[in-house]
Design an enzyme around this catalytic site. Structure first.
Site, PDB file in Angstrom:
ATOM      1  N   TYR A 158      37.766  38.401  34.902  1.00  0.00           N
ATOM      2  CA  TYR A 158      38.080  37.395  33.889  1.00  0.00           C
ATOM      3  C   TYR A 158      39.563  37.031  33.878  1.00  0.00           C
ATOM      4  O   TYR A 158      39.915  35.849  33.979  1.00  0.00           O
ATOM      5  CB  TYR A 158      37.634  37.875  32.503  1.00  0.00           C
ATOM      6  CG  TYR A 158      36.176  37.605  32.196  1.00  0.00           C
ATOM      7  CD1 TYR A 158      35.265  37.334  33.214  1.00  0.00           C
ATOM      8  CD2 TYR A 158      35.694  37.642  30.902  1.00  0.00           C
ATOM      9  CE1 TYR A 158      33.925  37.101  32.950  1.00  0.00           C
ATOM     10  CE2 TYR A 158      34.349  37.410  30.621  1.00  0.00           C
ATOM     11  CZ  TYR A 158      33.470  37.138  31.647  1.00  0.00           C
ATOM     12  OH  TYR A 158      32.151  36.899  31.363  1.00  0.00           O
ATOM     13  N   GLU A 165      42.733  29.531  37.229  1.00  0.00           N
ATOM     14  CA  GLU A 165      42.457  28.232  36.629  1.00  0.00           C
ATOM     15  C   GLU A 165      43.707  27.644  35.983  1.00  0.00           C
ATOM     16  O   GLU A 165      44.001  26.453  36.131  1.00  0.00           O
ATOM     17  CB  GLU A 165      41.347  28.374  35.589  1.00  0.00           C
ATOM     18  CG  GLU A 165      39.979  28.694  36.189  1.00  0.00           C
ATOM     19  CD  GLU A 165      38.944  29.026  35.125  1.00  0.00           C
ATOM     20  OE1 GLU A 165      39.003  28.413  34.035  1.00  0.00           O
ATOM     21  OE2 GLU A 165      38.088  29.899  35.369  1.00  0.00           O
TER      22      GLU A 165
END
Length: 235
Positions: A158, A165
């Site tokens: 994560y 991103e």
């Protein structure tokens, strides 16, 4: 007649359920293969000594295909094929679609960011695990090792994926700031203004709020699903 009607309805429902199950098994299996191939392309690219500048050209068509195929997950939930929250599913899928189509595909700077290999590795590993879990769960054959991976790997994947991103989003917004790509400024006949750069910055601003919530949710799920051997012994 009522009995026959009920039996026919049950048979039809059973056939429908079998068809949906077969479709979901096929969909999830194909996604496993697709994301495993993306992982292979990414890792082999660097092992072969190639640099970051050519990575996007290697993974672009495959990533575009399989990430956009995830839009079917929204449809699956909407049709009742899968039990999940429609809003959450839509946001999770669209956030990645935006990164692929509106960031990596749309700007020349984002694919050159170090965020690209980070998100490719994090996404592909997590998706291989997730879709494998879904596929095997449909036939009741999920091994404990896969369950453990699904509810453990997120600790590293994560933050890694989110970092990738954000780096790509940052690289994209810097280009959009200079090029004014997809931006509408005054004056114009529509009497409307839109800044794509501010949209990207707004998306980036949501990450500090969404990640902790998702992270804590997965931690809670792990506590429920993966029982500590000592706790299990005393329970």
């Amino acid at each position: 007649m009522a009995g026959k009607s009920t039996a026919a309805e049950q048979r039809k429902h059973s056939e429908s359920s079998t068809g949906v199950k077969a479709y979901l098994l096929f969909y999830n299996s194909i996604q496993v293969v697709g994301w495993a191939y993306i992982l292979f392309l990414t890792v082999s690219h660097f092992i072969s000594g190639k640099n970051l500048s050519t990575l996007w050209d290697v993974v672009k068509p495959t990533l575009f295909l399989f990430q956009n195929a995830a839009l079917l997950e929204v449809l699956n939930v909407a049709l009742g094929f899968v039990r999940s929250n429609l809003g959450v599913t839509f946001v999770q899928v669209m956030s990645r679609v935006i990164v692929v189509c509106g960031v990596l595909w749309a700007t020349p700077t984002a694919p050159l960011s170090y965020g690209l290999p980070l998100l490719l590795i994090a996404w592909s590993i997590s998706e291989v695990i997730r879709y494998s879990f879904y596929a095997l769960n449909l036939i009741g054959a999920v091994p404990y090792f896969l369950i453990w991976c699904r509810y453990t790997f997120f600790y590293a994947l994560y933050p890694m994926g989110v970092s990738g991103e954000l780096l790509c989003l940052f690289a994209a917004q810097s280009f959009v700031s200079q090029s004014k790509q997809w931006t509408i400024e005054f004056p114009n006949c529509l009497n409307f203004t839109f800044s794509y750069r501010y949209l990207l910055l707004g998306i980036m601003a949501t990450y500090p709020f969404l990640l902790p919530h998702l992270y804590m949710y997965m931690i809670d799920q792990r506590k429920k699903i993966i029982v500590n051997p000592k706790e299990k012994k005393h329970s």
